[in-house]
Design a protein around this motif. Structure first.
Motif, PDB file in Angstrom:
ATOM      1  N   TYR A  34      -8.474   8.989  15.376  1.00  0.00           N
ATOM      2  CA  TYR A  34      -8.196   8.335  14.090  1.00  0.00           C
ATOM      3  C   TYR A  34      -8.838   6.951  14.169  1.00  0.00           C
ATOM      4  O   TYR A  34      -8.402   6.088  14.932  1.00  0.00           O
ATOM      5  N   LYS A  55       6.288   6.013   8.501  1.00  0.00           N
ATOM      6  CA  LYS A  55       5.973   6.052   9.927  1.00  0.00           C
ATOM      7  C   LYS A  55       5.403   4.714  10.372  1.00  0.00           C
ATOM      8  O   LYS A  55       4.891   3.983   9.519  1.00  0.00           O
ATOM      9  N   TYR A  75      -6.285  12.141  -1.035  1.00  0.00           N
ATOM     10  CA  TYR A  75      -5.325  11.474  -0.147  1.00  0.00           C
ATOM     11  C   TYR A  75      -3.927  11.418  -0.758  1.00  0.00           C
ATOM     12  O   TYR A  75      -2.929  11.731  -0.102  1.00  0.00           O
ATOM     13  N   ASP A 127       0.232   2.526  14.377  1.00  0.00           N
ATOM     14  CA  ASP A 127      -0.122   2.649  12.965  1.00  0.00           C
ATOM     15  C   ASP A 127      -0.877   3.942  12.685  1.00  0.00           C
ATOM     16  O   ASP A 127      -0.530   4.697  11.770  1.00  0.00           O
ATOM     17  N   ILE A 128      -1.922   4.205  13.477  1.00  0.00           N
ATOM     18  CA  ILE A 128      -2.723   5.402  13.204  1.00  0.00           C
ATOM     19  C   ILE A 128      -2.652   6.419  14.353  1.00  0.00           C
ATOM     20  O   ILE A 128      -2.726   7.619  14.109  1.00  0.00           O
ATOM     21  N   ASN A 166     -11.563   5.510   7.515  1.00  0.00           N
ATOM     22  CA  ASN A 166     -10.244   6.145   7.689  1.00  0.00           C
ATOM     23  C   ASN A 166     -10.504   7.552   8.210  1.00  0.00           C
ATOM     24  O   ASN A 166     -10.180   8.547   7.570  1.00  0.00           O
ATOM     25  N   ARG A 203       0.316  -6.388  10.394  1.00  0.00           N
ATOM     26  CA  ARG A 203      -0.009  -5.232  11.236  1.00  0.00           C
ATOM     27  C   ARG A 203      -0.574  -5.653  12.599  1.00  0.00           C
ATOM     28  O   ARG A 203      -0.739  -4.824  13.485  1.00  0.00           O
ATOM     29  N   HIS A 231      -0.004   8.955  13.781  1.00  0.00           N
ATOM     30  CA  HIS A 231      -0.355  10.066  12.881  1.00  0.00           C
ATOM     31  C   HIS A 231      -0.937  11.245  13.657  1.00  0.00           C
ATOM     32  O   HIS A 231      -0.568  12.398  13.423  1.00  0.00           O
ATOM     33  N   PHE A 284       0.831  -1.218   0.000  1.00  0.00           N
ATOM     34  CA  PHE A 284       0.000   0.000   0.000  1.00  0.00           C
ATOM     35  C   PHE A 284       0.869   1.275   0.000  1.00  0.00           C
ATOM     36  O   PHE A 284       0.734   2.127  -0.882  1.00  0.00           O
ATOM     37  N   MET A 285       1.781   1.367   0.976  1.00  0.00           N
ATOM     38  CA  MET A 285       2.592   2.597   1.041  1.00  0.00           C
ATOM     39  C   MET A 285       3.535   2.708  -0.159  1.00  0.00           C
ATOM     40  O   MET A 285       3.794   3.792  -0.668  1.00  0.00           O
ATOM     41  N   TRP A 322     -11.309  -1.990   9.864  1.00  0.00           N
ATOM     42  CA  TRP A 322     -11.002  -3.102   8.948  1.00  0.00           C
ATOM     43  C   TRP A 322     -10.756  -4.446   9.623  1.00  0.00           C
ATOM     44  O   TRP A 322     -10.636  -5.460   8.941  1.00  0.00           O
ATOM     45  N   TYR A 344       0.240  13.220   6.609  1.00  0.00           N
ATOM     46  CA  TYR A 344      -0.918  14.104   6.824  1.00  0.00           C
ATOM     47  C   TYR A 344      -0.523  15.537   7.176  1.00  0.00           C
ATOM     48  O   TYR A 344      -1.336  16.446   7.060  1.00  0.00           O
ATOM     49  N   GLN A 354     -10.668   3.484  12.345  1.00  0.00           N
ATOM     50  CA  GLN A 354     -10.840   2.575  11.211  1.00  0.00           C
ATOM     51  C   GLN A 354     -11.664   1.372  11.696  1.00  0.00           C
ATOM     52  O   GLN A 354     -11.899   1.221  12.898  1.00  0.00           O
TER      53      GLN A 354
HETATM   54  C1  SOE Z   1      -3.484   1.208   7.795  1.00  0.00           C
HETATM   55  O1  SOE Z   1      -4.107   1.356   9.000  1.00  0.00           O
HETATM   56  C2  SOE Z   1      -3.058   2.529   7.172  1.00  0.00           C
HETATM   57  O2  SOE Z   1      -2.699   2.225   5.878  1.00  0.00           O
HETATM   58  C3  SOE Z   1      -1.863   3.204   7.859  1.00  0.00           C
HETATM   59  O3  SOE Z   1      -0.746   2.353   7.904  1.00  0.00           O
HETATM   60  C4  SOE Z   1      -1.534   4.484   7.147  1.00  0.00           C
HETATM   61  O4  SOE Z   1      -0.457   5.137   7.755  1.00  0.00           O
HETATM   62  C5  SOE Z   1      -2.776   5.362   7.158  1.00  0.00           C
HETATM   63  O5  SOE Z   1      -2.516   6.544   6.462  1.00  0.00           O
HETATM   64  C6  SOE Z   1      -3.938   4.673   6.533  1.00  0.00           C
HETATM   65  O6  SOE Z   1      -4.143   3.436   7.173  1.00  0.00           O
END
Ligand code: SOE
Length: 401
Positions: free
Chosen positions: A167, A107, A342, A195-196, A280, A182, A199, A17-18, A171, A139, A169
């Motif tokens: 923050y 991060k 994004y 993870d979040i 998100n 993760r 941020h 993903f990143m 999932w 961000y 989520q």
């Molecule tokens: C997963 O929770 C994730 O992809 C994070 O690792 C990212 O840093 C975040 O921007 C979106 O969610």
């Protein structure tokens, strides 16, 4: 910079993903911004030869390898971009800095404070040779977030009293969702927290210019065992009633904490992967003596600003559409009102990084800044374990100040 004037040859490790988000940004950055250096997407690295070859082709990289050491040591590479799980950040970053490569690292910086300290020390050593290092808290580079910081710095909010950050989520709400990396402490360091949560820690400290000094936290792992992902072997697995191999979840699913900031503000933070319906959802509200601001990632082109210095009859939250050429990063994009998304936060990240490297200045957040975030994460974990107020350890730079 590179031996090749005005050319930065990037090698990226990781392509999930990143890796995809960073690739998009490396591809775009010179097409949007007029920069003192040009980026070449030279080499991408991943463990699976077939998959990394496919990723190179799909994401636009010239070459591919399964050997990150080869990438880091190559004379054909100037910048190493680390997009792997946290358990390899430290080793790759330190090797890259020692080889004289500029480093951009996703991060959270590391999985532990000890690793983050080593990385910050390596970055400080490399800096004396003109080598730059930055951590990718993307961000910060959403224009509305950058603008929030400017409003605070310009005194438009007065004294900051409250920071409210979430923050959220959802999932992994399903207990059958597999035990991906993760959810494993040895790979990810922590769960929702690192993870979040990392941020919103970085974002709020960046916007307010204040650092978190102490926390009182609670964390929870709601689902303690999950099916191993297809293809996983033994490890700590055991079979459940249906014969599927299960493994322990070794990270938090959610973390909440209250905090004090060094400028006097009181703050609350919530990071969860169990907020059903929230995909998100990053939201930050800051209240000051002269005004308030609100940012919501799901409406990332907007900023809500309450200016308490206006006449009482005109007061109210104003919705600012942050798409004017005067707004941070926006002059290079589309005409006013033509919104961004994004992925643009990563383009802005690459823009700032390339500019810093090319002009020989220090990009932010530095590894030392990211170490400080790691120290906050560590304080949250300790506080939750002890069920007690816990001070954030100072970084070496803070001790020296
Ligand atoms: C997963 O929770 C994730 O992809 C994070 O690792 C990212 O840093 C975040 O921007 C979106 O969610």
């Amino acid at each position: 910079m590179s031996t090749h004037d005005n050319l930065l040859r990037v090698g990226m490790v990781g392509y999930a993903f990143m890796g995809a988000a960073h690739s998009q940004a490396w591809r775009t950055v010179n097409r949007v911004y007029d920069l003192p250096a040009r980026v070449r997407m030279a080499l991408i690295c991943g463990r699976d030869g077939g998959k990394v070859a496919e990723a190179a082709d799909r994401l636009g990289w010239e070459g591919h390898t399964t050997d990150w050491r080869r990438l880091v040591e190559s004379d054909e590479i100037d910048v190493v971009d680390i997009c792997t799980p946290g358990d390899s950040h430290c080793e790759i970053a330190i090797a890259a800095l020692a080889a004289g490569k500029h480093v951009l690292c996703e991060k959270p910086l590391a999985n532990t404070v000890a690793e983050a300290r080593e990385m910050a020390a390596a970055a400080a050593r490399a800096r004396t040779a003109g080598v730059r290092a930055m951590c990718g808290f993307n961000y910060r580079r959403v224009p509305a977030v950058t603008m929030m910081r400017q409003l605070v710095a310009d005194g438009r909010l007065g004294e900051i009293r409250h920071v409210r950050a979430v923050y959220l989520q959802d999932w992994i709400v399903d207990p059958q969702f597999p035990l991906v990396w993760r959810l494993q402490k040895d790979k990810a360091g922590s769960g929702a927290l690192g993870d979040i949560g990392a941020h919103i820690i970085d974002l709020t400290q960046y916007v307010t210019g204040q650092l978190i000094t102490g926390v009182s936290a609670a964390t929870e792992t709601f689902v303690k065992e999950r099916p191993l992902p297809a293809g996983s072997s033994g490890l700590a697995a055991q079979a459940d009633g249906n014969g599927r191999a299960m493994g322990q979840v070794t990270v938090d699913d959610a973390a909440v904490f209250v905090a004090r900031l060094d400028g006097g503000a009181l703050a609350t933070y919530e990071a969860s992967r169990f907020a059903t319906g929230r995909k998100n959802a990053l939201r930050v509200e800051i209240n000051g003596s002269l005004g308030s601001v609100v940012f919501d990632l799901e409406r990332l082109n907007e900023l809500e600003f309450y200016d308490a210095t206006r006449p009482a009859a005109e007061q109210g939250f104003t919705r600012i559409l942050v798409t004017e050429a005067e707004h941070p990063y926006m002059s290079a994009w589309w005409p006013p009102g033509h919104i961004i998304g994004y992925e643009h936060s990563f383009t802005h990240e690459m823009r700032d990084f390339v500019e810093a490297v090319a002009t020989g200045t220090d990009p932010t957040p530095s590894f030392a800044d990211a170490l400080q975030v790691q120290l906050v994460l560590d304080a949250v974990v300790r506080s939750a374990e002890l069920a007690a107020w816990t001070e954030v350890e100072p970084t070496l730079a803070e001790l020296a100040a």
